[in-house]
Design an enzyme around this catalytic site. Structure first.
Site, PDB file in Angstrom:
ATOM      1  N   ARG D 242       0.871  -1.173   0.000  1.00 12.64           N
ATOM      2  CA  ARG D 242       0.000   0.000   0.000  1.00 12.64           C
ATOM      3  C   ARG D 242       0.903   1.216   0.000  1.00 12.64           C
ATOM      4  O   ARG D 242       1.493   1.554   1.024  1.00 12.64           O
ATOM      5  CB  ARG D 242      -0.870  -0.045   1.261  1.00 12.64           C
ATOM      6  N   HIS D 246      -3.848   4.279   4.571  1.00 14.20           N
ATOM      7  CA  HIS D 246      -5.040   3.436   4.467  1.00 14.20           C
ATOM      8  C   HIS D 246      -6.186   4.205   3.828  1.00 14.20           C
ATOM      9  O   HIS D 246      -6.877   3.719   2.939  1.00 14.20           O
ATOM     10  CB  HIS D 246      -5.472   2.938   5.846  1.00 14.20           C
ATOM     11  N   TYR D 255       2.622   4.309  12.400  1.00 19.07           N
ATOM     12  CA  TYR D 255       2.853   2.882  12.590  1.00 19.07           C
ATOM     13  C   TYR D 255       3.815   2.210  11.606  1.00 19.07           C
ATOM     14  O   TYR D 255       4.111   1.030  11.750  1.00 19.07           O
ATOM     15  CB  TYR D 255       1.527   2.123  12.605  1.00 19.07           C
TER      16      TYR D 255
HETATM   17  C1  LIG Z   1     -15.878  -5.949   9.610  1.00 23.30           C
HETATM   18  C2  LIG Z   1     -15.052  -4.718   9.592  1.00 23.30           C
HETATM   19  N1  LIG Z   1     -14.313  -4.417  10.658  1.00 23.30           N
HETATM   20  C3  LIG Z   1     -13.553  -3.292  10.667  1.00 23.30           C
HETATM   21  C4  LIG Z   1     -13.539  -2.448   9.597  1.00 23.30           C
HETATM   22  C5  LIG Z   1     -12.690  -1.171   9.643  1.00 23.30           C
HETATM   23  N2  LIG Z   1     -11.612  -1.315   8.654  1.00 23.30           N
HETATM   24  C6  LIG Z   1     -11.730  -0.772   7.433  1.00 23.30           C
HETATM   25  S1  LIG Z   1     -10.481  -1.252   6.434  1.00 23.30           S
HETATM   26  C7  LIG Z   1      -9.755  -2.139   7.637  1.00 23.30           C
HETATM   27  C8  LIG Z   1      -8.488  -2.875   7.341  1.00 23.30           C
HETATM   28  C9  LIG Z   1      -8.643  -3.801   6.196  1.00 23.30           C
HETATM   29  O1  LIG Z   1      -7.392  -4.362   5.862  1.00 23.30           O
HETATM   30  P1  LIG Z   1      -7.239  -5.281   4.592  1.00 23.30           P
HETATM   31  O2  LIG Z   1      -8.296  -6.303   4.589  1.00 23.30           O
HETATM   32  O3  LIG Z   1      -5.847  -5.785   4.566  1.00 23.30           O
HETATM   33  O4  LIG Z   1      -7.520  -4.330   3.353  1.00 23.30           O
HETATM   34  P2  LIG Z   1      -6.717  -3.043   2.902  1.00 23.30           P
HETATM   35  O5  LIG Z   1      -7.408  -1.862   3.474  1.00 23.30           O
HETATM   36  O6  LIG Z   1      -5.316  -3.186   3.382  1.00 23.30           O
HETATM   37  O7  LIG Z   1      -6.776  -3.015   1.412  1.00 23.30           O
HETATM   38  C10 LIG Z   1     -10.483  -2.072   8.809  1.00 23.30           C
HETATM   39  C11 LIG Z   1     -10.106  -2.727  10.074  1.00 23.30           C
HETATM   40  C12 LIG Z   1     -14.349  -2.806   8.507  1.00 23.30           C
HETATM   41  N3  LIG Z   1     -14.422  -2.034   7.408  1.00 23.30           N
HETATM   42  N4  LIG Z   1     -15.079  -3.931   8.525  1.00 23.30           N
END
Ligand SMILES: Cc1ncc(C[n+]2csc(CCOP(=O)(O)OP(=O)(O)O)c2C)c(N)n1
Ligand SMILES: Cc1ncc(C[n+]2csc(CCOP(=O)(O)OP(=O)(O)O)c2C)c(N)n1
Ligand SMILES: [Mg+2]
Ligand SMILES: [Mg+2]
Lengths: 336, 317, 317, 336
Positions: D242, D246, D255
């Site tokens: 990434r 985020h 972090y």
């Molecule tokens: C069920 C749920 N819990 C928490 C969140 C808050 N949240 C949004 S993105 C994220 C991290 C997701 O990480 P990843 O699956 O690796 O996808 P990336 O954003 O890195 O593409 C979190 C914890 C959410 N959207 N859905």
């Protein structure tokens, strides 16, 4: 056949066999009582005695158990008195939970056996939290959590396995793989062996013949050792067979033709008896003697518990909170 | 009622090959309450799926089917076990049409037995309708007998919104009624006046309808008895009509009182027909506790409790 | 409010080493709203756990900790994402004491930001309090400002029941208040009369308290404003007292109307104080739809809508 | 470097690169606009272009996509017009969903791209159901579903993987493994490689360099072939990084210290340019030319979309049901 050599282990095995007989006898008693309308419902454990009692052999008293509705033998071998179980099944006033739960949903804090819930596998994340507490407090206990192979499809299994692994917690995941989730055979539940799922979480997965008490014992012993050494969780796939129906409401002839009749060579009791005889710890006469005596003990205890009156209805509405809410006070006033 | 639902499923499957059943033990075993008995052998394993043990998965998979032109009917073995699937229900099923500007819709039917009366204790007796009724985007229906069960289910198959179909398990085998062979419908969103009377109104649904009717009959109470049939959206016109007529209202349900259906019905009346009220609006409901095994007869509203409320409300002022 | 909560967490962690925090991004990142900022470096990774992405797992693990003598505080990043954990909340946390005859208890605190006001759309703005308030066995609390946030949280740490602690995210940084350094408590189960007046009563909580107070002040409305603070169990005495005083009631909340808190409050009044009512009980709430992104100002009750209800209720009869 | 030889594939690659440039340019445009307060929120996709566009290269038009909030490049390469995306991000009256959803939550039925939800991985079970529909109707389409590596911890991942495998469905699970779930590095998310989790469900797991468009293309092509042949699902672990935060609300300096600067050798665009040059499909001048032209196109389109008025407030309360409920009618009357 796994090997046991020490005198202590031999004694354990004899005790374990006695627990198996007691479990089996009690199980049959309850199933019969259910047919006669003396018990509301029950999930028989017949066929799963060896793996549960084998697992218990590997645990200490301070270890915690997060079990499920088919764990009567596990309770028995933990030293839970029979009347605690019967009172739960009767839902009488001597029941710890005052008849609030369906039969087969026991628990006993004194025996470190968490009260059982119905939604399957939802005990697993709790077991992980329990293990975290032990680790955090630097206690040497471990947590054993049990579930059927069908329960590996649930969200809770996945969550618990990953969390236990990430935090390297002292948990043993014991899958009581009886081949069936009510009517669904394990081949339709998932395409792989249950033990092999451990790799997805970076923990060891062990396959054991769950009908052989010593094999399960060895497997759990290894897992307990690992856990106590701080090396983290293990998944054990104890392969067994549900000799009875799923529950007293279930008719297995609708969906399966296989069977493991009592006393047949796959019956865990038969296997245990073979082991005992090979180790010269018992002979046929002693075995028969134990069985007969146990029937009497169970019958008597059952009759005794059956005489205990039902709980006071008011207790059905207590212990929802530390203090009864005003709503509940009012509602109970209206009901009673 | 088991046969009526079975027939509705079977007839809709015959008529429309996009109807697919999925759930735990719904196939070979015919469902733990035998509601889907015989359907696997009639329609084959591609249309009747004995699924792995994962409510969240089968609901989610059902939604995916619905989005793609099928008409899935998901059975949740007991309503008590639906909660892992709540996210799929609340955040997917109920919001797909809205969030996609209507490009995608999810006409799924989720059937599940609910309520007490079979000595199921706290995990096989829950009445969780409130969790669904608070969720905009869903339709929630519950029959009080075989005729409505089939008719409402037939309507559900014609709807294009996600439907939670709550089957009072206590009635599965206890209520007998003539059920026509044809594919008649009972409309969603319309309550039924199950008894007509002038002195008071008892508003209820599901398993409590027969309890209320029996009580009214036995005690010669001159009451309107309204069977809601659909809990979301409520038939507000029928509710207000009976309030206007009698001015005295009791709401009866098995679910716990706090934020049970009684709360919404009471609030609808208190905001619209306050001047018609001649007495407090009373609720006779399950208490705010889990559902007990041994003492379930104390939990479920019964004649005695209904009559207490009736007496209180008729004596008022 | 962010600092007040942070302080409550920090002080309780200092006092009691059984307090453990867990949640997604609560450690290194200090939480997406920075509520747990600095706690990881203060208390270390054994007490502040950056967890994997699994709400059901962290709630379940928290329950297991609570059952075994720890005092876990689980953060759910947005209340909208709590639903996969509903089964753990409804069937485990809320029922452990009951089903085990009191042998096991689960004093877990589940903190989560809720409500709109940050342009979060349908998945970052939900007000799901009803799902919890319908669940006997839980305590549900929600502060309307920094002082109460710290005080209620301090009380939560002393309680032995599972607590859902709903933090109106809109207030995280918008409301400033003096917050004492010491570990004072605000009692659970007690509402607060936030404004005193004679003409009508406005019952509300959380993010709506300041909106209501501002409206009342600006428009010189002579109203009782009751801030519920705890939603389960409700402070029925405080509710009835204000009804007795004014006889005119409006309930204001962000959550959708159908089976929102307004329903229960209205029903409590309609069954106990009907004779005091001089007007319909009105609800000013979020509509029965998902929460929109762009048009959120239309979704959340505002001065205009509250004043419409005030006018209606004051003019009545 | 994976090999491509056919003229058709070479053309695809050129098109794909153009899509990458467009995605990158649009991404930077939106991030900048957000900083200027012209956009409310956004989840940048920078760094994940190659894996998404490589995946899209392996799909046909009739294939279905169940993606997530970081899939702008995937949309672009599916032929979704830029204004559809910008209008969604603006939440204006031209947006398909009338500004109901937060930015980054697009969808387009015309392009077989399911509208995105926020709760992560909850699109996966839907993808499985979609695949069931295709199989049941004997269509030859497949379903591609995407998610981050953090999302593999969720219940939905476990449920979907097992169901897809049990029913042998044509689904490709594409894990966009950017190494981070907001602030949590993948090493703390789980103890194993993501691709290796496939074995727990009896499906193949493939690791691919997600920064290399051709490597992801090859991996997805193999999975698509398998799916079309009726052999069931595949998990692809496309390892990437990434490059940005985020989301526009996130501050990654809190972090992490690692970074992959734009134009550095790990940047998927740099890698793609290397491939194009090696294959003699483009030279530096052409590349520069495309980039410059794209900036202009994006700027113009953005300005154009920005002028579109917001939706009528009433539309925020429509399409909850097939017909508006009486409650909502009443409530909207009160609001507007
Ligand atoms: C069920 C749920 N819990 C928490 C969140 C808050 N949240 C949004 S993105 C994220 C991290 C997701 O990480 P990843 O699956 O690796 O996808 P990336 O954003 O890195 O593409 C979190 C914890 C959410 N959207 N859905
Ligand atoms: C979450 C959930 N869904 C459904 C059920 C209904 N149910 C009770 S037992 C069972 C099968 C469990 O099979 P398995 O995990 O293999 O355990 P076994 O009964 O074979 O010991 C099902 C589906 C349940 N108890 N919980
Ligand atoms: Mg099994
Ligand atoms: Mg990631």
């Amino acid at each position: 056949m796994a090997e046991i050599t020490s005198q202590e282990e031999k004694q354990k095995l004899v005790k374990a066999y006695t627990a198996m007989v007691l479990s089996r006898t009690l199980d049959k008693k309850i199933v019969n009582a259910q047919r006669q309308g003396r018990v509301g419902f029950y999930t028989p454990t017949m066929g799963q005695e060896a793996l549960q009692i084998g697992a218990a052999m590997a645990l200490d008293e301070q270890d915690l158990i997060y079990g499920y509705y088919r764990d009567v033998p596990l309770m028995i071998s933990r030293g839970v008195p029979m009347d605690l179980i019967i009172n739960q099944i009767m839902g009488n006033s001597a029941d710890i939970a005052k008849g609030r739960q369906m039969p087969s949903h026991y628990g006993s804090r004194k025996h470190n056996f968490m009260s059982v819930q119905s939604p399957v596998a939802t005990n697993l994340p709790l077991a992980v939290g329990a293990a975290y507490s032990l680790k955090y407090r630097k206690k040497k206990g471990v947590v054993l959590t049990t579930f059927g192979e069908g329960s590996t499809s649930t969200p809770d299994f996945h969550a618990a396995m990953n969390l236990a692994s990430v935090y390297e917690l002292p948990v043993i995941f014991l899958c009581e793989n009886n081949g069936w989730a009510i009517s669904l055979p394990v081949e339709k539940q998932t395409r792989v062996d249950i033990w092999s799922k451990a790799a997805a979480y970076g923990m060891p997965g062990i396959r054991a013949n769950g009908n052989d008490i010593l094999e399960t014992y060895e497997a759990v012993k290894a897992a307990v050792k690992r856990a106590r050494e701080g090396k983290g969780p293990t998944l054990i796939d104890a392969i067994s067979f549900r000799m009875g129906p799923h529950s007293t409401s279930d008719d297995p002839t609708k969906y399966r033709s296989e069977s493991v009749p009592e006393g047949s060579e796959k019956d865990p009791l038969t296997i245990a008896e073979g082991t005992l005889k090979a180790l010269k710890l018992m002979d046929d006469k002693m075995i028969e003697n134990i069985k007969q005596k146990t029937i009497k003990i169970v019958d008597d205890k059952f009759d005794e518990c059956e005489k205990i009156p039902p709980p006071d209805p008011i207790t059905a509405f207590e212990q929802v909170y530390s203090e009864q809410t005003w709503m509940l006070k009012e509602e109970v006033g209206d009901i009673l | 009622m088991v046969q009526a639902i079975n027939q509705a499923l079977s007839q809709n499957m015959e008529k429309d090959d996009s109807v697919i059943l999925l759930g735990e033990d719904v196939g070979v075993d015919g469902g733990v309450f035998r509601v889907t008995d015989g359907l696997l052998s009639k329609f084959g394993p591609e249309r009747v799926l004995d699924t792995p043990l994962v409510e969240l998965g089968i609901v989610g998979m059902g939604i995916g089917m619905a989005v793609n032109g099928l008409r899935p009917v998901v059975e949740i073995q007991f309503q008590d076990f639906i909660y892992t699937a709540m996210d799929q229900i609340i955040n997917q099923a109920a919001k797909i049409r809205y969030r996609s500007g209507g490009e995608y819709i999810a006409p799924i039917i989720i059937r599940t037995p609910y309520g007490g009366g079979i000595r199921g204790g706290l995990y096989h007796s829950q009445s969780g309708e409130s969790y669904f009724v608070h969720t905009a985007g869903l339709i929630v229906a519950t029959p009080s007998g075989p005729y409505d069960a089939k008719g409402l289910l037939n309507s559900a198959f014609k709807a294009s919104d996600p439907i939670i179909f709550l089957e009072p398990k206590r009635l599965y085998r206890s209520i007998k009624e003539e059920v026509p062979e044809d594919m008649y419908t009972v409309p969603l969103g319309k309550a039924k006046l199950a008894n007509s009377g002038d002195d008071l109104s008892i508003i209820t649904y599901g398993s409590m309808v027969s309890t209320v009717l029996d009580t009214v009959k036995k005690n010669k109470i001159n009451a309107d008895v309204l069977d809601l049939r659909t809990l979301l959206p409520l038939d507000v016109e029928a509710i207000l009509a009976t309030v206007e007529k009698t001015g005295r209202v009791i709401i009866v349900h098995e679910a716990p009182r706090t934020l049970g259906m009684g709360a919404e019905i009471s609030a609808l009346i208190a905001e619209r027909r306050i001047d018609y009220l001649q007495a407090p609006i009373l609720r006779v409901t399950g208490p705010d506790s889990p559902f007990p095994y041994k003492m379930e007869d104390y939990y479920i509203p019964n004649e005695k409790r209904i009559m207490k409320a009736v007496a209180k409300i008729l004596e008022y002022r």
